[in-house]
Write a protein that holds these residues in place. Structure first.
Motif, PDB file in Angstrom:
ATOM      1  N   MET A   1      60.095  14.369 -66.205  1.00  0.00           N
ATOM      2  CA  MET A   1      59.092  13.486 -65.646  1.00  0.00           C
ATOM      3  C   MET A   1      59.659  12.086 -65.405  1.00  0.00           C
ATOM      4  SD  MET A   1      55.972  13.271 -64.724  1.00  0.00           S
ATOM      5  CE  MET A   1      54.634  12.184 -64.560  1.00  0.00           C
ATOM      6  N   LEU A   2      60.343  11.547 -66.408  1.00  0.00           N
ATOM      7  CA  LEU A   2      60.937  10.222 -66.292  1.00  0.00           C
ATOM      8  C   LEU A   2      62.018  10.193 -65.212  1.00  0.00           C
ATOM      9  CD1 LEU A   2      61.023   7.352 -67.341  1.00  0.00           C
ATOM     10  CD2 LEU A   2      62.658   8.084 -69.067  1.00  0.00           C
ATOM     11  N   GLU A   3      62.788  11.293 -65.140  1.00  0.00           N
ATOM     12  CA  GLU A   3      63.828  11.364 -64.112  1.00  0.00           C
ATOM     13  C   GLU A   3      63.227  11.354 -62.714  1.00  0.00           C
ATOM     14  OE1 GLU A   3      63.717  13.876 -66.501  1.00  0.00           O
ATOM     15  OE2 GLU A   3      65.311  13.207 -67.831  1.00  0.00           O
ATOM     16  N   THR A   4      62.116  12.040 -62.543  1.00  0.00           N
ATOM     17  CA  THR A   4      61.446  12.097 -61.242  1.00  0.00           C
ATOM     18  C   THR A   4      60.962  10.713 -60.831  1.00  0.00           C
ATOM     19  OG1 THR A   4      60.720  14.344 -61.761  1.00  0.00           O
ATOM     20  CG2 THR A   4      59.620  13.233 -59.933  1.00  0.00           C
ATOM     21  N   ILE A   5      60.380   9.991 -61.767  1.00  0.00           N
ATOM     22  CA  ILE A   5      59.898   8.635 -61.471  1.00  0.00           C
ATOM     23  C   ILE A   5      61.073   7.728 -61.114  1.00  0.00           C
ATOM     24  CG2 ILE A   5      58.782   6.600 -62.473  1.00  0.00           C
ATOM     25  CD1 ILE A   5      57.042   8.560 -64.103  1.00  0.00           C
ATOM     26  N   LEU A   6      62.170   7.863 -61.844  1.00  0.00           N
ATOM     27  CA  LEU A   6      63.359   7.053 -61.572  1.00  0.00           C
ATOM     28  C   LEU A   6      63.940   7.375 -60.197  1.00  0.00           C
ATOM     29  CD1 LEU A   6      65.335   4.963 -62.632  1.00  0.00           C
ATOM     30  CD2 LEU A   6      66.635   6.818 -63.681  1.00  0.00           C
ATOM     31  N   ILE A   7      63.998   8.643 -59.847  1.00  0.00           N
ATOM     32  CA  ILE A   7      64.513   9.038 -58.528  1.00  0.00           C
ATOM     33  C   ILE A   7      63.613   8.494 -57.424  1.00  0.00           C
ATOM     34  CG2 ILE A   7      64.875  11.019 -57.004  1.00  0.00           C
ATOM     35  CD1 ILE A   7      65.881  12.543 -59.493  1.00  0.00           C
ATOM     36  N   ILE A   8      62.311   8.571 -57.618  1.00  0.00           N
ATOM     37  CA  ILE A   8      61.374   8.045 -56.611  1.00  0.00           C
ATOM     38  C   ILE A   8      61.520   6.532 -56.495  1.00  0.00           C
ATOM     39  CG2 ILE A   8      58.920   7.679 -56.106  1.00  0.00           C
ATOM     40  CD1 ILE A   8      58.430  10.495 -57.304  1.00  0.00           C
ATOM     41  N   LEU A  10      64.211   4.679 -57.179  1.00  0.00           N
ATOM     42  CA  LEU A  10      65.492   4.378 -56.522  1.00  0.00           C
ATOM     43  C   LEU A  10      65.433   4.699 -55.028  1.00  0.00           C
ATOM     44  CD1 LEU A  10      68.058   5.599 -59.197  1.00  0.00           C
ATOM     45  CD2 LEU A  10      67.528   3.245 -58.536  1.00  0.00           C
ATOM     46  N   GLY A  11      64.759   5.794 -54.682  1.00  0.00           N
ATOM     47  CA  GLY A  11      64.591   6.134 -53.267  1.00  0.00           C
ATOM     48  C   GLY A  11      63.788   5.073 -52.531  1.00  0.00           C
ATOM     49  N   ALA A  12      62.731   4.601 -53.156  1.00  0.00           N
ATOM     50  CA  ALA A  12      61.912   3.557 -52.540  1.00  0.00           C
ATOM     51  C   ALA A  12      62.709   2.262 -52.393  1.00  0.00           C
ATOM     52  CB  ALA A  12      60.656   3.314 -53.366  1.00  0.00           C
ATOM     53  N   LEU A  13      63.487   1.902 -53.400  1.00  0.00           N
ATOM     54  CA  LEU A  13      64.324   0.705 -53.326  1.00  0.00           C
ATOM     55  C   LEU A  13      65.335   0.819 -52.194  1.00  0.00           C
ATOM     56  CD1 LEU A  13      65.182  -2.010 -54.524  1.00  0.00           C
ATOM     57  CD2 LEU A  13      66.705  -0.733 -56.059  1.00  0.00           C
ATOM     58  N   PHE A  14      65.940   1.977 -52.047  1.00  0.00           N
ATOM     59  CA  PHE A  14      66.905   2.203 -50.967  1.00  0.00           C
ATOM     60  C   PHE A  14      66.246   2.022 -49.607  1.00  0.00           C
ATOM     61  CE2 PHE A  14      68.847   5.125 -47.894  1.00  0.00           C
ATOM     62  CZ  PHE A  14      70.135   4.608 -47.865  1.00  0.00           C
ATOM     63  N   VAL A  15      65.066   2.603 -49.417  1.00  0.00           N
ATOM     64  CA  VAL A  15      64.356   2.483 -48.145  1.00  0.00           C
ATOM     65  C   VAL A  15      64.006   1.023 -47.863  1.00  0.00           C
ATOM     66  CG1 VAL A  15      62.198   3.068 -46.956  1.00  0.00           C
ATOM     67  CG2 VAL A  15      63.479   4.839 -48.163  1.00  0.00           C
ATOM     68  N   ILE A  16      63.582   0.305 -48.868  1.00  0.00           N
ATOM     69  CA  ILE A  16      63.244  -1.114 -48.689  1.00  0.00           C
ATOM     70  C   ILE A  16      64.472  -1.916 -48.291  1.00  0.00           C
ATOM     71  CG2 ILE A  16      62.521  -3.195 -49.937  1.00  0.00           C
ATOM     72  CD1 ILE A  16      60.607  -1.337 -51.537  1.00  0.00           C
TER      73      ILE A  16
END
Length: 96
Positions: A1-8, A10-16
């Motif tokens: 669960m924590l890994e999924t939140i972290l991946i999301i 990081l993905g959002a930060l990359f897109v920004i």
């Protein structure tokens, strides 16, 4: 669960970050890119344009991160000339 939140996150930060960089780059028009002696001509164009009041910038070397710097040793003499989109027509007229 924590890994999924972290991946999301990081993905959002990359897109920004990519979006911010893209928006910033849309303000500039590349007027030339050269290596070595031809790059010196672009530096002269840059000086001429700035003297005439054109907003422009020079990019030297490759815009790479520290990770890729060793791979780009032979490309350090790259020069790119960018003109602000608002001054594009004026720059084209001056460089004819």
């Amino acid at each position: 669960m924590l890994e999924t939140i972290l991946i999301i996150a990081l993905g959002a930060l990359f897109v920004i970050l990519v979006t911010i960089r893209t928006i910033r780059n849309l303000r500039w028009v590349r007027f030339g890119e050269a290596f070595g002696k031809q790059g010196e001509e672009l530096l002269e164009d840059y000086t001429y344009l700035t003297e005439k009041g054109v907003t422009c910038r020079i990019e030297q070397g490759l815009p790479t991160g520290r990770l890729f710097k060793p791979l780009a040793k032979n490309l350090d003499d790259r020069v790119a000339l960018f003109v602000h989109r608002n001054d594009e027509k004026k720059a084209k007229e001056l460089l004819k």
